[in-house]
Design an enzyme around this catalytic site. Structure first.
Site: not given
Ligand code: DGY
Length: 328
Positions: A236, A265, A283
Site C-alpha cells: 500500500r 495514488e 496498482h
Molecule cells: C488489494 O486487494 O488490497 C489490492 O491492493 C487491490 O486493491
C-alpha cells in the site's frame, strides 16, 4: 423484498448478474467517476455496499447510510475502511484474501527483476535510438540469484514471494511482529526491521497499511539500506514516505525501486516520474483476469451469504465476532 445494494465500480458482467439475482441493484456500468457527494447520496437507502480499495468508507459515509449492514470490498487490504466505525454501527466488513496472492507475488517479482536489472531504463534507452554498440559496462545491474531477500510482512503474499525466491537460491530474511508459522518450510529467518534493511539486497514490502505501519520506511530506514539494493512495494501507499524515497533514489541509495502503490495514488510524488531508477506500475498487483475475477466473485459470495442469513466466508469483521484479520 431484496436488499438494496450499491456497486460503486463497473464489475465483470457475470458478477453483476449474480448480484442482480439477489439484490435490488444500483450499479455503475460506465465506471463513471463519482464525486464524494454523489457517493454519499447513493448510499443513503442501501443495506449493502460492494466497493473497491479506492472507495473511502469512513464515519461520515456510514452516517449517511443509516440502513447499511455490510460492506464487501473487492480487495484484501482494508485500510480504506474505518473498521471501528463499522463495528460501532453493527456493519459487517468482508474482504478478498487468497485469490490474489499468487498474482501479487508474481508482480512483486516482476518489479524486483525489472528494478535490479534496469529493464525499463535500458529498454527506454534502446527505444530512444541510443544503442550503437555493445559495451562491457552497459547498464550493469544487481544480481538477484544468490542474493539476500528481505520480506517485510510474511503473510500470504510474503510467503508466496519467499517460495519463488527459493528457486533463485536466495537467503531469505523477514520481518514480522510474530514468528511466521511457515518459516522453516520457507527457509526464512526472522530479524528486526533495521537488520533486514541493512542486510538485504532486495527488500519487498507486503505489510498491511495501518497507523502502525504508516511511513514504516522513511528517510532513516532508507539510509539503513545498502546502496546496491532495491526496494519493492506491492502492499500500500503510505507504508513508504514517498518524498523521502524520491530523495533517496536521486542519491542512488537504494539503487532502484519497483513501486506498484503510492502514497496519494493516483497522484504521484513530485520527481518520481523523472527517476530512471524507479519502475512504476499503476496498482496492478492483482491484475490478472483470474485474480480479479476471483476477487470480484468472492466479494459477491460474501454478499450472497449475508443476504441468505449466513456468515460471509471471508469476514474481516463481523459485529458479533471479536478481533480482525489484517494479513495480506
Ligand atoms: C488489494 O486487494 O488490497 C489490492 O491492493 C487491490 O486493491
Amino acid at each position: 423484498m431484496k436488499p438494496r445494494l450499491l456497486v460503486t465500480r463497473a464489475v465483470f458482467p457475470e458478477v453483476t448478474a449474480l448480484l442482480a439475482a439477489h439484490f435490488e441493484l444500483e450499479s455503475n456500468p460506465d465506471d463513471a467517476l463519482w464525486s464524494r457527494d454523489d457517493l454519499l447520496a447513493r448510499v443513503r437507502d442501501k443495506e449493502a455496499l460492494y466497493v473497491v480499495a479506492s472507495d473511502r468508507i469512513d464515519a461520515a459515509l456510514l452516517d449517511a447510510a443509516p440502513r447499511l449492514r455490510i460492506v464487501a470490498t473487492g480487495s484484501v487490504g482494508v485500510d480504506h475502511v474505518d473498521l471501528d466505525a463499522c463495528r460501532e454501527r453493527g456493519v459487517i466488513v468482508t474482504n478478498t484474501p487468497d485469490v490474489l496472492t499468487e498474482a501479487t507475488a508474481d508482480l512483486a517479482w516482476a518489479l524486483l527483476m525489472a528494478a535490479a536489472r534496469r529493464v525499463r531504463e535500458s529498454g527506454d534507452w534502446l527505444r530512444d535510438g541510443h544503442w550503437k554498440r555493445w559495451a562491457w559496462d552497459q547498464f550493469l545491474g544487481l544480481d538477484v540469484h544468490g542474493a539476500t531477500l528481505g520480506i517485510v510482512g510474511m503473510g500470504r503474499i510474503g510467503s508466496a514471494v519467499a517460495r519463488r525466491a527459493r528457486g533463485f537460491g536466495m537467503k531469505i530474511l523477514y520481518h514480522n511482529r510474530g514468528v511466521a508459522p511457515n518459516e522453516a518450510e520457507l527457509g526464512a529467518t526472522r530479524v528486526g526491521l533495521e537488520a533486514l534493511l541493512r542486510e538485504a539486497d532486495h527488500v519487498v514490502l507486503v505489510v498491511p497499511h495501518s497507523p502502525a505501519t504508516h511511513h514504516l520506511v522513511g528517510a532513516r530506514e532508507l539510509a539503513w539500506m545498502k546502496p546496491a539494493a532495491t526496494l519493492v512495494n506491492v502492499a500500500r501507499g503510505g507504508i513508504v514516505d514517498d518524498a523521502a524515497l524520491v530523495e533517496a533514489l536521486r542519491a542512488g541509495r537504494p539503487a532502484a525501486a519497483g513501486l506498484d502503490v503510492f502514497e496519494n495514488e493516483p497522484a504521484l510524488e513530485a520527481g518520481l516520474l523523472g527517476l530512471p531508477n524507479a519502475v512504476l506500475t499503476p496498482h496492478v498487483g492483482s491484475a490478472t483476469r483470474s485474480a480479479r475475477l476471483g476477487m470480484a466473485t468472492l466479494a459477491a459470495r460474501n454478499l450472497l451469504a449475508w443476504a441468505a442469513g449466513a456468515v460471509p466466508p471471508t469476514c474481516v469483521q463481523a459485529p458479533a465476532s471479536a478481533g480482525t484479520t489484517g494479513q495480506r
